[in-house]
Design a protein around this motif. Structure first.
Motif, PDB file in Angstrom:
ATOM      1  N   ILE A 230       0.835  -1.208   0.000  1.00 23.13           N
ATOM      2  CA  ILE A 230       0.000   0.000   0.000  1.00 23.13           C
ATOM      3  C   ILE A 230       0.868   1.256   0.000  1.00 23.13           C
ATOM      4  CG2 ILE A 230      -1.602   1.382   1.373  1.00 23.13           C
ATOM      5  CD1 ILE A 230      -2.950  -1.187   2.249  1.00 23.13           C
ATOM      6  N   GLU A 231       1.877   1.267   0.857  1.00 22.09           N
ATOM      7  CA  GLU A 231       2.773   2.422   0.942  1.00 22.09           C
ATOM      8  C   GLU A 231       3.480   2.679  -0.384  1.00 22.09           C
ATOM      9  OE1 GLU A 231       6.946   3.672   3.204  1.00 22.09           O
ATOM     10  OE2 GLU A 231       5.800   1.933   3.906  1.00 22.09           O
TER      11      GLU A 231
ATOM     12  N   TYR B  64       2.629   1.545  -3.386  1.00 26.80           N
ATOM     13  CA  TYR B  64       1.639   1.853  -4.419  1.00 26.80           C
ATOM     14  C   TYR B  64       1.261   3.330  -4.377  1.00 26.80           C
ATOM     15  CZ  TYR B  64      -2.774   1.727  -7.017  1.00 26.80           C
ATOM     16  OH  TYR B  64      -3.796   1.968  -7.913  1.00 26.80           O
ATOM     17  N   ASN B  65       1.103   3.846  -3.185  1.00 25.21           N
ATOM     18  CA  ASN B  65       0.755   5.269  -3.028  1.00 25.21           C
ATOM     19  C   ASN B  65       1.890   6.193  -3.472  1.00 25.21           C
ATOM     20  OD1 ASN B  65      -1.831   4.744  -2.063  1.00 25.21           O
ATOM     21  ND2 ASN B  65      -1.180   4.706   0.081  1.00 25.21           N
ATOM     22  N   ASN B  66       3.094   5.621  -3.586  1.00 25.67           N
ATOM     23  CA  ASN B  66       4.251   6.393  -4.061  1.00 25.67           C
ATOM     24  C   ASN B  66       4.564   6.116  -5.534  1.00 25.67           C
ATOM     25  OD1 ASN B  66       5.037   7.918  -1.742  1.00 25.67           O
ATOM     26  ND2 ASN B  66       5.761   6.035  -0.795  1.00 25.67           N
TER      27      ASN B  66
ATOM     28  N   LYS C  60       3.740   0.268  -9.336  1.00 30.54           N
ATOM     29  CA  LYS C  60       2.634  -0.460  -9.936  1.00 30.54           C
ATOM     30  C   LYS C  60       2.898  -1.957 -10.065  1.00 30.54           C
ATOM     31  CE  LYS C  60       1.404   3.444 -12.963  1.00 30.54           C
ATOM     32  NZ  LYS C  60       1.191   3.820 -14.392  1.00 30.54           N
TER      33      LYS C  60
ATOM     34  N   MET D 230      -6.105  -2.989  -5.940  1.00 29.59           N
ATOM     35  CA  MET D 230      -5.246  -2.006  -6.609  1.00 29.59           C
ATOM     36  C   MET D 230      -4.881  -2.361  -8.039  1.00 29.59           C
ATOM     37  SD  MET D 230      -2.765  -1.114  -3.390  1.00 29.59           S
ATOM     38  CE  MET D 230      -3.294  -2.349  -2.217  1.00 29.59           C
TER      39      MET D 230
END
Length: 285
Positions: A50-51, A53-55, A58, A88
């Protein structure tokens, strides 16, 4: 088209074992997995993905050390990977070692591509020191092709000193008979602080002979992976492109990128074509 693949921001590698590995391959001695980011529990994997992916990440290569039977301990992570895939839509690659059929079937709908190490030649097999039969690598390959993810990319290592040309050629013929998505060539790097440090890098022309055979057997569907000695990298990269032997090169030499105006992607070199557009390399990364 020949593409270059350089992991920068959109793809990353997670180790489910940290720097731990039960094997002690003479060319690694855990050096390579020690540089990977750790995800030692399913919960840690979920939070880390999650961390990342948010940065902007992919794609994820799930890797790590193997147990004595040459297996990546992945079963307890599959439910998390399925959850992440659903939430995601990330791309998953996996470097699993030997797998049982049940695990392969469970991975089918969550993993996009499999980087499958194939140390079937006698020298390569002995270098792994796994406590099982050599034929288990063929059985896993069969199950991956028949029951697993769509894109299976066997990896074959060149430059192991105890391997014979005949053994390597036989391995390539076996691999190509299963018609995988790609065959990926790696070349042993004499690595500091490992027993392999005393070796000399493989001769470029000899490496090219094997890559040429693989390209012929696979009708060009081959790649040169990220492991190859820097001393031969520029010459090797230039020659495989000039001779039209490969579709993809991981971490191409910077001079070769400019010379051939290579199109670049920010991902593992086994990334399926349908995802290439989403992983274009951004020069301002």
């Amino acid at each position: 088209m020949i593409g270059g693949f350089i992991i920068k921001r959109k793809f990353t590698v997670l180790s489910v074992t940290g720097s731990s590995c039960a094997l002690n391959c003479f060319y690694c001695s855990t050096k390579y997995i020690s540089s990977m980011e750790s995800a030692l529990t399913p919960d840690e994997m979920y939070k880390k993905i999650i961390e990342l992916y948010n940065n902007g990440v992919k794609g994820f290569l799930i890797s790590g050390g193997f147990n004595e039977k040459g297996e990546l301990p992945i079963r307890n992570y599959i439910h998390i990977m399925k959850k992440v895939k659903k939430e995601m839509g990330v791309v998953f690659n996996i470097h699993p070692g030997i797998l049982d059929k049940e695990t392969i079937e469970d991975l089918k709908d969550v993993v996009d591509m499999v980087d499958y190490e194939f140390p079937y030649s006698i020298g390569a097999f002995k270098s792994k020191g796994v406590k099982r039969e050599r034929e288990d690598y063929i059985k896993t390959l069969e199950n991956l092709i028949d029951f697993g993810p769509k894109y299976v990319v066997p990896h074959i290592m060149l430059g192991i000193p105890s391997d014979t040309d005949e053994e390597i050629e036989n391995s390539l013929k076996i691999l190509s008979s299963y018609k995988p998505y790609l065959i990926n060539f790696l070349i042993l790097i004499p690595t500091p602080n490992t027993p392999s440090r005393i070796l000399k890098p493989m001769n470029v022309e000899k490496a090219l002979r094997f890559i040429e055979l693989g390209s012929k057997l696979m009708k060009g569907h081959v790649s040169v992976g990220c492991m190859r000695p820097y001393q031969i990298k520029e010459q090797l990269d230039r020659e495989v492109i000039k001779r039209g032997l490969v579709e993809r090169i991981a971490n191409p030499h910077h001079k070769v990128i400019k010379e051939f105006n290579l199109k670049l992607f920010d991902a593992c070199c086994s990334l399926p074509e349908k995802y290439l557009e989403d992983f274009k390399y951004e020069t301002n990364n």
